[in-house]
Design an enzyme around this catalytic site. Structure first.
Site, PDB file in Angstrom:
ATOM      1  N   GLY A  49       0.837  -1.198   0.000  1.00 28.38           N
ATOM      2  CA  GLY A  49       0.000   0.000   0.000  1.00 28.38           C
ATOM      3  C   GLY A  49       0.870   1.245   0.000  1.00 28.38           C
ATOM      4  O   GLY A  49       0.592   2.218  -0.694  1.00 28.38           O
ATOM      5  N   HIS A  97      -0.305  10.576  -2.382  1.00 28.04           N
ATOM      6  CA  HIS A  97       0.666  10.775  -1.310  1.00 28.04           C
ATOM      7  C   HIS A  97       2.068  10.850  -1.917  1.00 28.04           C
ATOM      8  O   HIS A  97       2.519   9.938  -2.600  1.00 28.04           O
ATOM      9  CB  HIS A  97       0.533   9.576  -0.360  1.00 28.04           C
ATOM     10  N   GLU A 102      -1.007  14.778   2.336  1.00 26.14           N
ATOM     11  CA  GLU A 102       0.453  14.744   2.291  1.00 26.14           C
ATOM     12  C   GLU A 102       0.922  14.549   0.854  1.00 26.14           C
ATOM     13  O   GLU A 102       1.840  13.761   0.594  1.00 26.14           O
ATOM     14  CB  GLU A 102       1.007  13.624   3.169  1.00 26.14           C
ATOM     15  N   GLU A 126       6.892  17.757   2.249  1.00 27.31           N
ATOM     16  CA  GLU A 126       7.422  16.946   3.343  1.00 27.31           C
ATOM     17  C   GLU A 126       8.888  16.573   3.103  1.00 27.31           C
ATOM     18  O   GLU A 126       9.276  16.251   1.987  1.00 27.31           O
ATOM     19  CB  GLU A 126       6.558  15.669   3.462  1.00 27.31           C
ATOM     20  N   CYS A 181      10.368  13.902   3.853  1.00 28.99           N
ATOM     21  CA  CYS A 181      10.434  12.546   3.299  1.00 28.99           C
ATOM     22  C   CYS A 181      10.185  12.532   1.795  1.00 28.99           C
ATOM     23  O   CYS A 181      10.733  11.683   1.080  1.00 28.99           O
ATOM     24  CB  CYS A 181       9.386  11.646   3.958  1.00 28.99           C
ATOM     25  N   CYS A 219       8.517   9.798  10.706  1.00 25.92           N
ATOM     26  CA  CYS A 219       9.103   9.226   9.489  1.00 25.92           C
ATOM     27  C   CYS A 219      10.279  10.042   8.985  1.00 25.92           C
ATOM     28  O   CYS A 219      11.247   9.502   8.455  1.00 25.92           O
ATOM     29  CB  CYS A 219       8.043   9.103   8.401  1.00 25.92           C
ATOM     30  N   CYS A 220      10.168  11.384   9.106  1.00 26.68           N
ATOM     31  CA  CYS A 220      11.179  12.243   8.494  1.00 26.68           C
ATOM     32  C   CYS A 220      12.531  12.202   9.202  1.00 26.68           C
ATOM     33  O   CYS A 220      13.567  12.187   8.524  1.00 26.68           O
ATOM     34  CB  CYS A 220      10.682  13.686   8.413  1.00 26.68           C
TER      35      CYS A 220
END
Lengths: 646, 646
Positions: A201, A276, A328, A344, A346, A412-413
């Site tokens: 996903g 995303h 996002e 973002e 990421c 996450c970043c």
């Protein structure tokens, strides 16, 4: 030895058509990135582990510890837990630590990693399955919600961590654990009868499997990566059927559209970057890896369309993308607001991944330029100079209320930007059987294995603040190969010389390709023009109209209140004002830009007036965007008002 | 006859300190607003009723019809039902119909109103209670959630409808129903022992009770309005206690803060406009009414602070406010984005209400200027020229995807803007015992009762497109009183004459106050300078920097794609370009503005380039903001890029 790489890290013998990165252990980084890496070694690598462990992640991973259950994030009204992707946070933190250990062995850090690795070893199921959320929090539900639950995504990040740790330390324990899991995934998923036809996903596993294949030489991981890429978006939709099997309506989920996870149609039919942002770029990076390894031009075609859609319509000048916090991700073409930019960290990191993999079929400045832009601007801003604070979103304008986080509910970043910077050297070179492409310039050394033998490259440069690059090409013996040097698209001028003699050479796809018999001790010199540049935006980007951005080399510049006073939108930079560059010791050593602009002043406190604001001359100072928000808190502006004359 | 007004509508004898509006039956409107009112009579008044009834509202109101239960709105994923304030939609629709009937009696329309009125009559409970949601959908729960459920708000709108219908038709039926309900509310709520100390979660009833008092001459309605105003925000919080009584946490509601409904502190301590914009302005309008009727300077002080906070920091140039869709309201000072502006039609209508009531203590251009600005721009845009479509939010810039709605899930705006325009004449004059203040200019007649007798005023003017205003002052006999004519703050110049003789007079608070013995047949002439004006915004409003807005008279202008081509942000208007005004028959007859500007052009499709866009001269055309989105769909821009020179 098989047809991919040897099992020995760094001992790769790539084919001619495939340009692969060097493994971390073949690189030594000094120059601009040296101090950033030292900071990661001394601080960030530990910080990441400590914050992961403080968040409770080891409690979830280690079966010998009490089960933490569902841990709610600190914000009281926030109902989202990111706990289901804690494995990925550990994976990226281990990866960061691995690169730090490669640079500088540290027993304490290694012990921290080993503790986590051993916990994963104990957690791993008999059949190789490994996911701390599904084993400890939702047992019995594995592989029931690939769309939303990050199960394969987590596997990818753990695999990347394992590969990095293996290269950095030579220890196989974590790599073996993850190979077992990868093999289990390869049994569960695949084209065969009785195998699931699903795919991640949140893409990530695809590129991780390619890394695993390159590290281990196992073709089956490449095949599995290709399976996931090929399967994505096929009809009937696996995600829809999986939802129905759970008793849910297919559209009844977060954002309700398969565009969100780029599963709306087969990847070869996709031509617009949607959904995303991080998912998108991870997927495209995996596609590019598969295209490289399988020489799959049908993927290359789709990738080129997606690339153009991003770069020609949806990319911030900082190399960020995905303007909206809501998903996002992407919204509509040319929607690039500055103050509310999500962009973002990421996503920009993921763009570096994608761009670097677009170089797998050969050197091409179109990709390398964007890789550099995303790296030096949006990405690099993500980690504070002291290595302890992280940006999640990266606006191009701020009123002074946007600052780096110590940590984040969805962390996450922090490990993502950390692992990128810690491994930045692996993005410098693309290596085929007989060609070394130098994509990025930074002082340091690289040990490169070609068909013809080992070559040691030594770069000496003050890049990105200085445009002179000296490259020592030390082949152990006389060797014939091509050394390709990138001439950035932004360089209005350049000079090339070999052993002191000027060389006149046209660029091919943005690279100077020096094919010759290299002698031990050869020296190549490249001088790049770093004159500051004004950048203007397409009128379809309405927030940037009547505005100009400043760049020098790969760096985007911005004005901060601490240098220029407040109300930065009162400042107008005439198109004919000279931009001066000056070295400064602040912010770890930078080149500042200054210019004589003018500033409008407003009499009184009225909201509106019929009198145009008065104007005074004002000298402005701009600093590299990556270095903003390190001094006194205040406003920041990247796109500066301009006029032809003032 | 008591000390407020007579019981006979329009037969008011106000005191000297209080300036009150005329009732609708004393006015005849021609000129600019004439055709708009004709359209409401012919179309909108019916449209509103039909759409209300199609939505199921009469099923809920009429106890003889099957109970509709909870009707979900059409959007599938939308879980908000606005059904609990359906009474208010009917109240405002009846009010609109009343004004239409006052202008032009229509049996069909009157029958539609009477049908609804009779349904309310049947619905009304023995004790006078009247609310269709609580009687039919949630019986037994009345007065348990004043904060969220619009119970007192609904009462207010029904009362306003009843007052208007009474003035327009002379029929007492609806007024009597609503007096019974108001009396019931006055028994339930009040300072006495056993009475509830609550107040409306959504203010509105306060100002409605003042209207009811003025129509009926009943002091008790004024006292009840004052009670609600005084009680608001007192500690301990009624809303918090009420929530606890329901078993809920006080903060656990829509937006979770009492700022949202301006109940965070007593009104006299409030100094910042916060929360939901419509609630805010309705409250302040009610406060101003109470301040007027009770000569309460402690309220006036608070009102002045709130007014400054709005006008000096939070008001769009169009007279809209509340930039955010999230809370339909305020965010932080100077946050005035253009493309994402919420600027709800209802909020601007409410600002007209508030401003008009700030004139209750005497003529003051500070308030009348804003009333006019909100009326002619943000408000007026809310209703299409053909009277059938409605804006909910009013951005100052659009890519071409923003259009008026046929109806809305939350249909508060359609009847609100309709009732404002249908009753626009009641905002033209403020009348005390011996002074007539002319706040707004528009052709038409007014019959005004002063202490000295009846005066018939006749305005003849092409305002707002023409600045010449002729006023016939026809007193039945010689009378001494003051006629005060507003000189708008935007008028750089003006000329006044009486019976053809120039009069030199200084303005007082923005009004020319002519105190004399008026003879039958007297004629006053006022000429206002309508030279187009450039408006600049305070640098704290960052989206407007480097931009200019155009106004002429009270009208804000905008550029539309249909006149100027796309990419409106490519257009630059030099500060020294002459702005020409020219009459046009389009859009119901307007004055357009044109100027020689220049347009930047972009070569190729790149997102960014190092070459400044080229420039060509281009004539631009701007139309009044209220008239936009009536032709070919396309982009719109209010704040135009400017440069000192181009």
């Amino acid at each position: 030895m098989n047809n991919i790489v040897s099992r020995v890290a760094g001992d790769a013998v790539p084919s001619k058509a495939r340009f692969r990165p060097l493994s971390i252990d073949k690189l030594r980084i000094d120059g601009f990135f040296g101090p950033r890496l030292d900071t990661i070694c001394a601080t960030t690598a530990f910080t990441l582990f400590e914050r992961c462990i403080n968040a409770g992640m080891l409690d979830q991973v280690d079966p010998d510890r009490p089960n933490p259950g569902v841990v709610m994030p600190p914000e009281p009204s926030n109902t989202v837990t990111t706990q289901m992707f804690w494995d990925s946070d550990f994976g990226k933190s281990i990866e960061t630590a691995a690169y730090a250990l490669n640079r500088e062995r540290n027993e304490k850090l290694e012990a921290m990693v080993d503790e986590v690795v051993e916990a994963y070893g104990r957690l791993q199921q008999e059949d190789g399955y490994l996911n701390s959320w599904y084993i400890r929090i939702e047992p019995g539900k594995r592989w029931t919600n690939l769309r939303d639950k990050h199960e394969l995504y987590n596997a990818g990040h753990l695999i990347e961590g394992a590969v990095a740790y293996y290269h950095a330390t030579g220890k196989r324990r974590f790599l073996d654990i993850m190979c077992r899991f990868a093999d289990h995934i390869g049994q569960v998923f695949g084209p065969g009868e009785g195998q699931l036809k699903g795919y991640p996903g949140h893409p990530e596993l695809e590129l991780a499997l390619v890394r695993l294949a390159r590290a281990t030489g196992e073709q089956r991981y490449l095949d599995l990566a290709r399976f996931f890429v090929d399967q994505r978006g096929q009809q009937p939709s696996y995600f829809d059927e999986e939802a129905r099997a759970r008793g849910e309506e297919p559209g009844d989920f977060h954002f309700g559209t398969l565009e969100y996870c780029q599963a709306h149609k087969p990847v070869r039919e996709q031509d617009a970057v949607v959904g995303h942002a991080v998912r998108a770029a991870y997927l495209y990076a995996g596609m590019a890896d598969v295209a490289t390894e399988f020489a799959d031009d049908s993927l290359t075609g789709a990738l080129n369309r997606l690339w153009s859609h991003l770069v020609d319509r949806n990319l911030y000048i900082t190399g960020g993308f995905g303007p909206s916090a809501r998903n996002e991700g992407l919204t509509f073409d040319y929607d690039l607001p500055n103050e509310s930019a999500y962009a973002e960290t990421c996503a920009s990191v993921a763009l570096v991944f994608w761009a670097s993999r677009m170089l797998g079929r050969g050197p091409n400045g179109e990709y390398a330029d964007i890789m550099e832009q995303a790296l030096y601007n949006n990405s690099l801003a993500g980690l504070s100079l002291d290595g302890t604070q992280f940006f999640y979103d990266n606006p191009l304008e701020s009123r002074g209320d946007h600052h780096r986080w110590t940590w984040h509910r969805c962390p996450c970043c922090p490990p993502n930007i950390s692992r990128l910077i810690a491994s930045v050297g692996t993005y410098f070179y693309g290596v085929s059987a007989d060609e070394i492409a130098v994509h990025l310039y930074n002082s340091g050394t690289a040990e490169i294995g070609l068909e013809s033998g080992i070559v040691n490259l030594t770069q000496t440069t003050g890049y990105p603040f200085d445009g002179d690059v000296e490259i020592g090409v030390d082949a152990a013996e006389v060797q014939s190969f091509t050394l390709s040097l990138r001439v950035p698209g932004w360089a209005a001028d350049y000079e090339l010389s070999v052993n002191g003699a000027p060389v006149s050479l046209q660029t091919e796809n943005g690279y100077l390709r020096l094919s010759r018999e290299w002698q031990p001790g050869d020296r190549v010199s490249l001088k790049l023009d770093l004159t500051p540049r004004r950048i203007f935006a397409n009128p379809k980007v309405t927030p940037d109209q009547g505005r100009v951005a400043l760049m020098r080399g790969p760096l985007v510049y911005c004005m901060e209140e601490v240098d220029n006073g407040g109300d930065l939108n009162s400042i107008i930079l005439p198109d004919d004002a000279r931009i001066d560059a000056e070295r400064s010791d602040i912010l770890g050593g930078i080149t500042r830009l200054t210019a004589l602009a003018c500033r409008e002043s407003w009499a009184g406190n009225a909201l509106y007036a019929e009198t145009a604001p008065a104007r005074q001359k004002a000298r402005i100072t701009a600093i590299p965007y990556y270095a903003w928000d390190h001094r006194e808190a205040g406003a920041m502006l990247t796109w500066i008002r301009r006029e032809q004359e003032t």
